[in-house]
Design an enzyme around this catalytic site. Structure first.
Site, PDB file in Angstrom:
ATOM      1  N   PHE A 104     -49.380  -7.255 -58.116  1.00 56.14           N
ATOM      2  CA  PHE A 104     -49.640  -8.099 -56.949  1.00 56.14           C
ATOM      3  C   PHE A 104     -50.526  -7.365 -55.953  1.00 56.14           C
ATOM      4  O   PHE A 104     -50.355  -6.163 -55.741  1.00 56.14           O
ATOM      5  CB  PHE A 104     -48.317  -8.457 -56.249  1.00 56.14           C
ATOM      6  CG  PHE A 104     -47.475  -9.410 -57.036  1.00 56.14           C
ATOM      7  CD1 PHE A 104     -47.620 -10.781 -56.880  1.00 56.14           C
ATOM      8  CD2 PHE A 104     -46.536  -8.939 -57.933  1.00 56.14           C
ATOM      9  CE1 PHE A 104     -46.849 -11.665 -57.609  1.00 56.14           C
ATOM     10  CE2 PHE A 104     -45.757  -9.816 -58.672  1.00 56.14           C
ATOM     11  CZ  PHE A 104     -45.908 -11.180 -58.499  1.00 56.14           C
ATOM     12  N   GLU A 105     -51.408  -8.090 -55.291  1.00 56.64           N
ATOM     13  CA  GLU A 105     -52.376  -7.414 -54.434  1.00 56.64           C
ATOM     14  C   GLU A 105     -51.756  -6.701 -53.234  1.00 56.64           C
ATOM     15  O   GLU A 105     -52.358  -5.799 -52.672  1.00 56.64           O
ATOM     16  CB  GLU A 105     -53.464  -8.384 -53.967  1.00 56.64           C
ATOM     17  CG  GLU A 105     -53.017  -9.357 -52.920  1.00 56.64           C
ATOM     18  CD  GLU A 105     -54.150 -10.317 -52.517  1.00 56.64           C
ATOM     19  OE1 GLU A 105     -54.341 -11.301 -53.230  1.00 56.64           O
ATOM     20  OE2 GLU A 105     -54.810 -10.073 -51.513  1.00 56.64           O
ATOM     21  N   ALA A 106     -50.552  -7.090 -52.825  1.00 61.55           N
ATOM     22  CA  ALA A 106     -49.932  -6.432 -51.672  1.00 61.55           C
ATOM     23  C   ALA A 106     -49.265  -5.114 -52.052  1.00 61.55           C
ATOM     24  O   ALA A 106     -48.819  -4.380 -51.179  1.00 61.55           O
ATOM     25  CB  ALA A 106     -48.931  -7.368 -51.006  1.00 61.55           C
TER      26      ALA A 106
END
Lengths: 256, 339, 339, 256
Positions: free
Chosen positions: D52-54
């Site tokens: 996930f990008e976070a």
């Protein structure tokens, strides 16, 4: 009489410690700089923030660290971080003072810790920059602690590892180094030096007790600016010496 | 952004980012698979003659020494090593003739303990060549550039010095401020080696205390070998995922080696073995002594456990643990051991 | 390195690195001193009309909402905000007329929950201006450049698109590969705000779980305000220094605000208040509804504790805790609460 | 008969899931991509690495995450890291697949999620790039999931938020984007598309059950390359549908 029975290293530690202001930050290595910073914290600068290049920030050092990455450098620290973090803080202007050692220095405070002789096939190979170039480039004020003699105070260095004022006024900024930075003091076994505002050349600020201006001149290949009236460095107080023994009980750095 | 100045040091470990991406795509597994093996297997498989290698940790702290001894045992040659505050590791690798080229931020010294007789002798006689200079932050940021898949990263260091002149960096004019700024080329080691307190069999590794530049180096290197005090269950990692510094897809080999950082310090677990380091610094003053050291501690032992016996065994290791955990002062008789 | 192309978006929050260093030297305290204050004091002291602000967290996760409500309460105007996956925070700040300029990586949406009526209305009627475009990684790396004290950082994104054309980036030729590479200018927010699980009174703040871009943002910003679930003793921090994400010298204010991220999620502690977010998304469809929301939840309450009572009080907060900790499913009656 | 009673979203999820290979990595957002990745893990690709990008890496997701930063995205993850870390992994070539949504697309797979009308004073303002430009620039293979109609399949976009093949063959590399990357598939409610190797233009690969080539043509402003013989997309199997209900029991994404 008691006050004068101190070792040369004790004097250096005290002189260095007194330069550090309370509420400021200092990048330290092992050895004398570490001892000076700890001494400052236990005397006039309880709120001095100590930072180590391997990532230790604001530790409560229980025992003198041997290495810059030693677990003692982040013992009860406010942060055990990374080199990227602390070097970035340095580059962003968060670090007031930095300590450097030097194998040789020139009149502008440039430093050599890399090599004597030819770089490709050296006579003497030294460890190189380590964090010195970073500290010398990025700290607001660099304090250099080194031995002084004619083979170390050189007119021209065989290799500039770490920038001082380079070729003189304005040269650092022209090279791209951060504005307002540069060597602040040089501490040797003979005296304390600063840099003349106009020429950015080494200038005597105080002689250590018993040292003459002639000795200072005799132990440098280049001309040191020497004002008419140079005070003596204040010797270590008994209180400072007591604390130094507390910090380094086995005399690892301070000596026997 | 005109180029104002270029360093003339060798460009060590740089790859075109596209070429590196392609290499990663083809060679780095994204599969959660068992990577446990012995140090002999790991070195045999992933460290080759001529490689550019780097070690995690800093100075005498958290250095993957079991791998270093194994590289010597397997007789690797012509290695280029990152002198990123490399001390005991690079010194014995040079002394053993494995490393013949160094890019130097810090090498040939042992911090407070003094300069390296072996390393310096090799450089001063031309047996080992310094191919470029850099600084500690400079090396760290070269790894950061590689970790980010970039060709370079800017920095405000090196400028005005011979360290720059012998580096592989370039100085350009920042298009925003108009001021000179240094560009550091990415550095991708062929192999990076780390010793960690815990890692699962897939290679998910956690580190306690300062990270130094291990986060960046693990992401910069093409191959990563982990030695660990303990191979822990995957569940230990998954319970504290915010402690993972090196995730499995970066890792090629996992070796369980308790005390694998000896004689360097493992934070919270064991202290520097000063007696052993001193022994090396003394022996390495001569070629004969250097050979004697390797005969005794590398070629004369079967593996790292036999080495640990020889440096003082359980008694020594227990003493080092007590010192590290501040339950005994430095320099107690046990620490001096029988090593 | 010739400049091949330049974006024409506004250069938001850039400073000459030397000017920023000087500002840091004069304005950031390196002293370990008590920085605790109320959110009213913190906003009063450190958030000014016209400032460039940014929030920690990501989307509806770990957003310093108590500070956002306080900025509305104190009626700040003409703020520029970093649209770094900004959702509820930026939406209500635009709705309240506080934020009139945005650099957009992601804004005007609530992820899966749909688009923002208030934010979009403001942009489409010209009340709020988009001054530049960027991407999530682009913003993150702009903060990284600032955190490193650099004028710019390279990246291999944005190129070839209108996002680049409306950004403040430039494309140059990489002097090593000869290929085009994008340079992102540093972004130094005037104020960055974070909500964290624990922080001591000096500002040493720890975060659990993913950091998103908080590490970089805290180091990029000139002023940092921390709200924390709990002000812990310094000893708690010093026992686990490798958990500290934001050290004290970056921090200007510390405010203890339990549930300070409501209605966003606080990892491990409480879940999104979906009912409340839905209420905002429904009310904000009209100007009247928007005003009603602020009357009810900002101007009609004395402080954040009264706000918490109004959104459902202890019963609601307990329910959100159970959902976050996977002890109750989403959509239980308690979660719907009486808010 | 039972097999055909599926929702359109179920079909999309299954079609997307089947594109993901075991032992590879995928960058996902919330919603359909997340469901597709989870379905792939529970069918043919148990060893699919979800990022996930976070900052969430390799979680064992207990409940469908609502947000990309949701604590469910790093629940029992191998690493709960940072955006810098995962975006750097993306830029370094570690990520095989990435999912994108789109408000509009052009024949070369360029995407708009920013604005319709004038940028300065838009008719419709959308959220902007988010991580889309990053994923579209840096992932090896991008999969776009979107609604298809004549206002979304456009000859020319009002704004290119995220790069597809830009102006055609060679344009990505010429722009400086990583070599060998680009849009891989477009999945709509009507069919699955790829990109012609030679022209880099959108090309039909399969029509969903019951969809005609005419419908596909009618729902695009530009000409879609349509080979002579286009297969039908395989419908969701009962097993796939069962797993989808397991993943999304309340029909948050899949629908009622």
């Amino acid at each position: 009489m008691a006050e004068t029975r101190y070792t040369p290293t004790e004097l250096l530690a005290c002189v260095a410690a007194r330069l550090l202001e309370d509420g400021k930050s200092v990048f330290v290595g092992t050895g004398l700089p570490m001892i000076a910073a700890m001494l400052a914290q236990r005397t006039h600068a309880p709120n001095l923030l100590i930072i180590f290049e391997a990532g230790g920030i604001g530790p409560q050092v229980p025992v003198l660290p041997i290495s810059v990455g030693d677990s003692r450098t982040f013992y009860r620290a406010v942060s055990a971080s990374s080199m990227h973090d602390v070097m970035s803080a340095l580059q962003s202007g968060y670090v007031d003072y930095g300590f450097l050692g030097a194998a040789a220095i020139d009149p502008y405070g440039n430093i050599n810790t890399t090599v004597f002789g030819d770089w490709e096939r050296p006579e003497v190979r030294l460890p190189g920059s380590g964090g010195a170039n970073d500290i010398g480039s990025l700290c607001w004020r660099t304090i250099i602690v080194m031995r002084q003699d004619c083979r170390r105070f050189l007119q021209r260095l065989p290799f500039i590892t770490t920038p001082g004022y380079l070729t003189g006024p304005g040269a650092r900024a022209a090279a791209g180094l951060p504005e307002g930075t540069g060597p602040y003091r040089v501490i040797t076994q003979l005296g304390v030096y600063g840099f003349d505002e106009e020429t950015r050349r080494l200038m005597l600020l105080s002689r250590h007790p018993g040292v003459t201006v002639e000795e200072i001149r005799a132990n440098s290949e280049f001309d040191i600016l020497i004002p008419a009236d140079v005070p003596e460095s204040a010797p270590p107080t008994p209180e400072e010496r007591r604390i130094l023994r507390e910090i380094d009980p086995i005399g690892m750095v301070i000596g026997g | 952004m005109e180029i104002l100045q270029e360093g003339h040091g060798e460009l060590v470990g740089w790859h075109d980012p596209d070429e590196h991406r392609q290499w990663v795509r083809e060679n780095k597994s994204r599969e959660l698979k068992d990577k446990t093996m012995t140090v002999a297997e790991a070195v045999g498989k992933f460290v080759h003659d001529g490689d550019f290698i780097a070690c995690g940790g800093f100075g005498h702290v958290r250095v993957p020494m079991a791998l270093i001894y194994e590289i010597i045992r397997q007789g690797r040659r012509n290695l280029t090593m990152a002198g990123k505050t490399a001390v005991h590791d690079i010194d014995i690798l040079i002394g053993a003739g494995c490393v013949s080229r160094v890019e130097v931020a810090y090498a040939f010294g042992h911090e407070l303990r003094g300069l390296s007789p072996a390393g310096r002798r090799a450089v001063e006689t031309g047996k080992c060549k310094v191919v470029a200079e850099i600084s500690n932050a400079g090396y760290q940021w070269r790894f950061l550039a590689a970790a980010m898949g970039l060709p370079f990263i800017p920095a405000r260091i090196l400028m005005g010095t011979d360290t720059f002149e012998k580096s592989s960096a370039k100085i350009v004019r920042d298009p925003w401020s108009g001021k000179p700024v240094c560009l550091l080329p990415a550095a991708y080691p062929d192999v990076a080696m780390f010793h960690v307190p815990r890692c699962d069999r897939y290679g998910n590794a956690q580190i306690d205390g300062i990270l130094v530049e291990d986060f960046e180096l693990a992401r910069a290197a093409r191959r990563v070998i982990i030695t660990t005090e303990e191979i822990v269950d995957e569940d230990v990692i998954r319970r504290t995922p915010d402690r993972t510094v090196i995730p499995f897809y970066l890792v090629d080999a996992v070796c369980e080696v308790p005390y694998g950082a000896h004689p360097t310090q493992m934070p919270y677990l064991y202290y520097f073995d000063e007696a052993h380091i001193r022994e090396w610094l003394t022996l390495s003053r001569t070629e004969e002594g250097t050979k004697a050291y390797f005969d005794r501690y590398v070629f004369g032992v079967r593996d790292f456990e036999e080495y640990l016996e020889r440096v003082g065994g359980v008694r020594k290791l227990n003493a080092l643990r007590r010192i590290e955990q501040l339950r005994a002062p430095i320099g107690t008789p046990e620490e001096e051991g029988n090593g």
